[in-house]
Design a protein around this motif. Structure first.
Motif, PDB file in Angstrom:
ATOM      1  N   GLY A 190       0.784  -1.228   0.000  1.00 44.03           N
ATOM      2  CA  GLY A 190       0.000   0.000   0.000  1.00 44.03           C
ATOM      3  C   GLY A 190       0.814   1.276   0.000  1.00 44.03           C
ATOM      4  N   ALA A 191       2.136   1.192  -0.113  1.00 47.80           N
ATOM      5  CA  ALA A 191       2.964   2.395  -0.162  1.00 47.80           C
ATOM      6  C   ALA A 191       2.696   3.126  -1.477  1.00 47.80           C
ATOM      7  CB  ALA A 191       4.440   2.037  -0.042  1.00 47.80           C
ATOM      8  N   GLU A 192       2.682   4.443  -1.417  1.00 48.84           N
ATOM      9  CA  GLU A 192       2.393   5.251  -2.598  1.00 48.84           C
ATOM     10  C   GLU A 192       3.688   5.798  -3.196  1.00 48.84           C
ATOM     11  OE1 GLU A 192      -0.365   9.079  -3.871  1.00 48.84           O
ATOM     12  OE2 GLU A 192      -0.046   8.640  -1.758  1.00 48.84           O
ATOM     13  N   VAL A 193       3.780   5.703  -4.526  1.00 52.18           N
ATOM     14  CA  VAL A 193       4.950   6.172  -5.259  1.00 52.18           C
ATOM     15  C   VAL A 193       4.462   7.035  -6.425  1.00 52.18           C
ATOM     16  CG1 VAL A 193       6.933   5.445  -6.649  1.00 52.18           C
ATOM     17  CG2 VAL A 193       6.277   4.120  -4.634  1.00 52.18           C
ATOM     18  N   ALA A 194       5.175   8.116  -6.693  1.00 54.75           N
ATOM     19  CA  ALA A 194       4.882   8.966  -7.849  1.00 54.75           C
ATOM     20  C   ALA A 194       6.007   8.804  -8.867  1.00 54.75           C
ATOM     21  CB  ALA A 194       4.768  10.425  -7.427  1.00 54.75           C
ATOM     22  N   VAL A 195       5.627   8.728 -10.134  1.00 57.48           N
ATOM     23  CA  VAL A 195       6.607   8.654 -11.221  1.00 57.48           C
ATOM     24  C   VAL A 195       6.267   9.760 -12.206  1.00 57.48           C
ATOM     25  CG1 VAL A 195       7.582   7.237 -13.059  1.00 57.48           C
ATOM     26  CG2 VAL A 195       6.856   6.157 -10.917  1.00 57.48           C
ATOM     27  N   LEU A 196       7.231  10.636 -12.444  1.00 61.66           N
ATOM     28  CA  LEU A 196       7.072  11.757 -13.352  1.00 61.66           C
ATOM     29  C   LEU A 196       8.016  11.532 -14.526  1.00 61.66           C
ATOM     30  CD1 LEU A 196       5.880  14.782 -13.459  1.00 61.66           C
ATOM     31  CD2 LEU A 196       8.188  15.404 -12.765  1.00 61.66           C
ATOM     32  N   GLU A 207       6.508  16.639 -23.387  1.00 60.17           N
ATOM     33  CA  GLU A 207       5.312  16.560 -22.542  1.00 60.17           C
ATOM     34  C   GLU A 207       5.675  15.927 -21.203  1.00 60.17           C
ATOM     35  OE1 GLU A 207       0.890  14.471 -22.416  1.00 60.17           O
ATOM     36  OE2 GLU A 207       2.160  14.188 -24.166  1.00 60.17           O
ATOM     37  N   VAL A 208       5.073  16.442 -20.131  1.00 56.65           N
ATOM     38  CA  VAL A 208       5.286  15.891 -18.796  1.00 56.65           C
ATOM     39  C   VAL A 208       4.082  15.020 -18.439  1.00 56.65           C
ATOM     40  CG1 VAL A 208       5.583  16.453 -16.354  1.00 56.65           C
ATOM     41  CG2 VAL A 208       6.654  17.889 -18.106  1.00 56.65           C
ATOM     42  N   VAL A 209       4.349  13.785 -18.050  1.00 54.99           N
ATOM     43  CA  VAL A 209       3.281  12.876 -17.630  1.00 54.99           C
ATOM     44  C   VAL A 209       3.570  12.424 -16.206  1.00 54.99           C
ATOM     45  CG1 VAL A 209       2.519  12.094 -19.896  1.00 54.99           C
ATOM     46  CG2 VAL A 209       4.442  10.978 -18.832  1.00 54.99           C
ATOM     47  N   ASN A 210       2.521  12.348 -15.412  1.00 57.86           N
ATOM     48  CA  ASN A 210       2.654  12.014 -14.002  1.00 57.86           C
ATOM     49  C   ASN A 210       1.832  10.760 -13.701  1.00 57.86           C
ATOM     50  OD1 ASN A 210       3.416  12.257 -11.335  1.00 57.86           O
ATOM     51  ND2 ASN A 210       1.947  13.859 -10.857  1.00 57.86           N
ATOM     52  N   TYR A 211       2.448   9.804 -13.023  1.00 55.47           N
ATOM     53  CA  TYR A 211       1.784   8.552 -12.680  1.00 55.47           C
ATOM     54  C   TYR A 211       1.798   8.377 -11.169  1.00 55.47           C
ATOM     55  CZ  TYR A 211       2.928   7.659 -17.567  1.00 55.47           C
ATOM     56  OH  TYR A 211       3.065   7.761 -18.923  1.00 55.47           O
ATOM     57  N   GLN A 212       0.814   7.664 -10.659  1.00 55.77           N
ATOM     58  CA  GLN A 212       0.724   7.341  -9.249  1.00 55.77           C
ATOM     59  C   GLN A 212       0.570   5.832  -9.158  1.00 55.77           C
ATOM     60  OE1 GLN A 212      -2.854   8.785  -7.438  1.00 55.77           O
ATOM     61  NE2 GLN A 212      -2.125   8.439  -5.361  1.00 55.77           N
ATOM     62  N   ALA A 213       1.316   5.213  -8.252  1.00 56.08           N
ATOM     63  CA  ALA A 213       1.241   3.762  -8.099  1.00 56.08           C
ATOM     64  C   ALA A 213       1.245   3.403  -6.618  1.00 56.08           C
ATOM     65  CB  ALA A 213       2.423   3.097  -8.802  1.00 56.08           C
ATOM     66  N   ARG A 268       3.476  -7.749  -2.133  1.00 49.09           N
ATOM     67  CA  ARG A 268       4.911  -8.068  -2.141  1.00 49.09           C
ATOM     68  C   ARG A 268       5.774  -6.799  -2.155  1.00 49.09           C
ATOM     69  NH1 ARG A 268       4.300 -11.849  -7.050  1.00 49.09           N
ATOM     70  NH2 ARG A 268       5.554 -10.155  -7.831  1.00 49.09           N
ATOM     71  N   GLY A 269       5.133  -5.646  -1.950  1.00 46.92           N
ATOM     72  CA  GLY A 269       5.862  -4.392  -1.909  1.00 46.92           C
ATOM     73  C   GLY A 269       6.286  -3.868  -3.266  1.00 46.92           C
ATOM     74  N   LEU A 270       5.705  -4.405  -4.336  1.00 45.47           N
ATOM     75  CA  LEU A 270       6.080  -4.020  -5.694  1.00 45.47           C
ATOM     76  C   LEU A 270       5.077  -3.033  -6.283  1.00 45.47           C
ATOM     77  CD1 LEU A 270       6.928  -7.587  -7.055  1.00 45.47           C
ATOM     78  CD2 LEU A 270       8.539  -5.832  -6.282  1.00 45.47           C
ATOM     79  N   TYR A 271       5.583  -2.073  -7.036  1.00 47.45           N
ATOM     80  CA  TYR A 271       4.739  -1.161  -7.790  1.00 47.45           C
ATOM     81  C   TYR A 271       5.212  -1.154  -9.229  1.00 47.45           C
ATOM     82  CZ  TYR A 271       8.583   2.193  -7.715  1.00 47.45           C
ATOM     83  OH  TYR A 271       9.801   2.792  -7.886  1.00 47.45           O
ATOM     84  N   LYS A 272       4.329  -0.728 -10.119  1.00 41.48           N
ATOM     85  CA  LYS A 272       4.728  -0.548 -11.512  1.00 41.48           C
ATOM     86  C   LYS A 272       3.790   0.425 -12.187  1.00 41.48           C
ATOM     87  CE  LYS A 272       2.402  -4.415 -13.771  1.00 41.48           C
ATOM     88  NZ  LYS A 272       2.565  -5.589 -14.603  1.00 41.48           N
ATOM     89  N   VAL A 273       4.348   1.141 -13.164  1.00 43.63           N
ATOM     90  CA  VAL A 273       3.559   1.988 -14.051  1.00 43.63           C
ATOM     91  C   VAL A 273       3.941   1.586 -15.469  1.00 43.63           C
ATOM     92  CG1 VAL A 273       3.358   3.910 -12.438  1.00 43.63           C
ATOM     93  CG2 VAL A 273       5.225   3.893 -14.061  1.00 43.63           C
ATOM     94  N   ALA A 274       2.966   1.596 -16.345  1.00 43.90           N
ATOM     95  CA  ALA A 274       3.208   1.221 -17.738  1.00 43.90           C
ATOM     96  C   ALA A 274       2.369   2.115 -18.631  1.00 43.90           C
ATOM     97  CB  ALA A 274       2.852  -0.239 -17.960  1.00 43.90           C
ATOM     98  N   GLU A 275       2.862   2.323 -19.830  1.00 39.98           N
ATOM     99  CA  GLU A 275       2.168   3.195 -20.777  1.00 39.98           C
ATOM    100  C   GLU A 275       2.455   2.719 -22.188  1.00 39.98           C
ATOM    101  OE1 GLU A 275      -0.329   5.955 -21.750  1.00 39.98           O
ATOM    102  OE2 GLU A 275       0.553   6.551 -19.848  1.00 39.98           O
ATOM    103  N   LEU A 285      11.517  10.519 -13.118  1.00 42.92           N
ATOM    104  CA  LEU A 285      11.854  10.671 -11.714  1.00 42.92           C
ATOM    105  C   LEU A 285      10.834   9.863 -10.923  1.00 42.92           C
ATOM    106  CD1 LEU A 285      13.265  12.114  -9.261  1.00 42.92           C
ATOM    107  CD2 LEU A 285      11.482  13.858  -9.478  1.00 42.92           C
ATOM    108  N   ALA A 286      11.313   8.927 -10.116  1.00 43.15           N
ATOM    109  CA  ALA A 286      10.436   8.151  -9.237  1.00 43.15           C
ATOM    110  C   ALA A 286      10.720   8.593  -7.810  1.00 43.15           C
ATOM    111  CB  ALA A 286      10.702   6.656  -9.397  1.00 43.15           C
ATOM    112  N   ARG A 287       9.646   8.813  -7.046  1.00 45.93           N
ATOM    113  CA  ARG A 287       9.844   9.234  -5.655  1.00 45.93           C
ATOM    114  C   ARG A 287       8.732   8.677  -4.771  1.00 45.93           C
ATOM    115  NH1 ARG A 287       7.066  13.744  -3.939  1.00 45.93           N
ATOM    116  NH2 ARG A 287       5.719  14.678  -5.498  1.00 45.93           N
ATOM    117  N   PRO A 288       9.078   8.361  -3.532  1.00 45.83           N
ATOM    118  CA  PRO A 288       8.067   7.844  -2.608  1.00 45.83           C
ATOM    119  C   PRO A 288       7.188   8.981  -2.093  1.00 45.83           C
ATOM    120  CG  PRO A 288      10.161   8.034  -1.496  1.00 45.83           C
ATOM    121  CD  PRO A 288      10.404   8.403  -2.934  1.00 45.83           C
ATOM    122  N   ILE A 289       5.924   8.661  -1.859  1.00 49.30           N
ATOM    123  CA  ILE A 289       4.982   9.648  -1.326  1.00 49.30           C
ATOM    124  C   ILE A 289       4.640   9.325   0.126  1.00 49.30           C
ATOM    125  CG2 ILE A 289       2.680  10.664  -1.577  1.00 49.30           C
ATOM    126  CD1 ILE A 289       4.646  11.398  -3.811  1.00 49.30           C
TER     127      ILE A 289
END
Length: 145
Positions: A52-58, A65-71, A76-83, A95-99
């Motif tokens: 359930g940890a939140e991560v932002a990927v910009l 163009e700037v795109v912003n993702y939230q995961a 298992r503590g894994l996150y992913k963003v795909a496009e 840039l990936a950063r924890p929220i």
């Protein structure tokens, strides 16, 4: 052949020319969020992943163009963003950063986990793995001392 049929066939012949630069590209960014229970920066049997940890990927695309993702992390503590996007719009750098950890015990961000900037130069269908984000507890348990 009538005029409508001729026009339709001409349009069919032109379609590949219109979409020749619109090839699809798929990218993926993966990572993990963990709790360093003893706060010793080494992973031992007492440490665990955070669900359930939140991560932002910009990301910035090749066209600027700037795109912003939230995961959020899974069990298992894994996150992913795909496009999936046109090749001409693919990611250039990210840039990936924890929220937030959303853990009641492990809430302080560990040293060096503020965020990771990286270039994304993978071909379509590949992924980039980000270093783990590490949280530490407010109070280190006595068994760690």
């Amino acid at each position: 052949m009538n005029l409508q049929t001729t026009t339709f066939l001409a349009m069919l012949c032109l379609l590949p020319l219109l979409f020749r630069d619109a090839r699809g590209w798929t990218g993926e960014i993966r990572g993990r969020v963990v709790c360093d229970v003893c706060g010793d920066s080494s992973f031992g049997p007492e440490d665990h992943t955070l669900e359930g940890a939140e991560v932002a990927v910009l990301c910035i695309t090749k066209s600027g163009e700037v795109v912003n993702y939230q995961a959020f992390t899974n069990s298992r503590g894994l996150y992913k963003v795909a496009e999936t996007m046109p090749e001409s719009e693919r990611w250039d750098s990210c840039l990936a950063r924890p929220i937030s950890s959303f853990s009641e015990h492990c809430t302080h961000l560990g040293h060096g986990s503020a965020g990771f900037k990286f270039s994304y130069n993978h071909p379509s269908g590949y992924f980039h793995t980000v270093k783990p984000f590490v949280y530490k507890p407010v109070e280190v348990p006595t068994y760690c001392m």
